[in-house]
Design an enzyme around this catalytic site. Structure first.
Site, short mmCIF file in Angstrom:
data_model
loop_
_atom_site.label_atom_id
_atom_site.label_comp_id
_atom_site.label_asym_id
_atom_site.label_seq_id
_atom_site.Cartn_x
_atom_site.Cartn_y
_atom_site.Cartn_z
N GLY A 32 60.87 -16.59 -57.17
CA GLY A 32 62.13 -16.98 -56.55
C GLY A 32 61.84 -17.58 -55.18
O GLY A 32 60.74 -17.43 -54.64
N TYR A 33 62.85 -18.22 -54.63
CA TYR A 33 62.71 -18.90 -53.34
C TYR A 33 63.68 -18.31 -52.33
O TYR A 33 64.89 -18.34 -52.53
CB TYR A 33 62.96 -20.40 -53.50
CG TYR A 33 61.82 -21.06 -54.24
CD1 TYR A 33 60.75 -21.61 -53.55
CD2 TYR A 33 61.78 -21.06 -55.63
CE1 TYR A 33 59.69 -22.17 -54.22
CE2 TYR A 33 60.71 -21.63 -56.31
CZ TYR A 33 59.67 -22.18 -55.60
OH TYR A 33 58.61 -22.72 -56.26
N ILE A 34 63.12 -17.77 -51.26
CA ILE A 34 63.95 -17.28 -50.15
C ILE A 34 64.60 -18.47 -49.47
O ILE A 34 65.77 -18.43 -49.12
CB ILE A 34 63.10 -16.43 -49.18
CG1 ILE A 34 62.63 -15.16 -49.90
CG2 ILE A 34 63.88 -16.10 -47.92
CD1 ILE A 34 61.62 -14.33 -49.16
#
Length: 159
Positions: A32-34
């Site tokens: 996932g991407y912060i």
């Protein structure tokens, strides 16, 4: 445990056909991407049984290289950080295939990106020569829509 800083140089291709028996190893990746912006991305990833946090800078104009910093962290920390990520996780199986002096990483995507198969080869310089196996298709190096951070925002099934 210190992070590893490097200049990532890679070429990316679509895959015409794929034979998993060519792989020396494979593992599932969930990431996932912060944050996922054009100038930088902050990614958390579970790769097999290990966790990582990775920060990448903006790609060069030709899309061949960019700054990368990565650090291994406990899987439990990745699981906690995934709750902070932007919507749209990436789920894929990665196969590592030796070809000549290089290792191709072939990603077969699941979920909203099911049907997409992409191969990357990391190089030590932008002009390094490498063997192109016959299963490689069109080169998509520098095409933003094939970046994992963009596939998270606009998945393959929405093209």
């Amino acid at each position: 445990m210190n992070g590893k800083e490097s200049l990532e140089i890679e070429r990316k291709f679509l895959v015409n056909s794929f034979d998993p028996s060519l792989a020396s190893k494979s593992f599932r990746i969930v990431q996932g991407y912060i944050t996922a912006e054009k100038t930088k991305t902050v990614r958390v990833r579970i790769k097999g049984q290990k966790g990582f946090i990775t920060i990448k800078g903006q790609s060069s104009d030709d899309g061949l290289s960019r700054f990368e910093w990565e650090k291994e962290i406990p899987v439990s920390e990745v699981e906690a950080l995934l709750k902070l990520c932007e919507p749209g996780l990436i789920d894929k199986t990665r196969y590592e295939i030796p070809v000549g002096n290089h290792i191709y990483e072939v990603d077969i995507f699941e979920g909203d990106n099911k049907g997409l198969i992409v191969a990357e080869v990391e190089l030590s310089s932008t002009d390094e020569t490498f063997k192109k196996p016959d299963w490689l298709g069109q080169e998509v190096t520098g095409d933003n829509k094939y970046y994992n951070a963009m596939l998270m925002k606009t998945p393959f099934n929405k093209w």
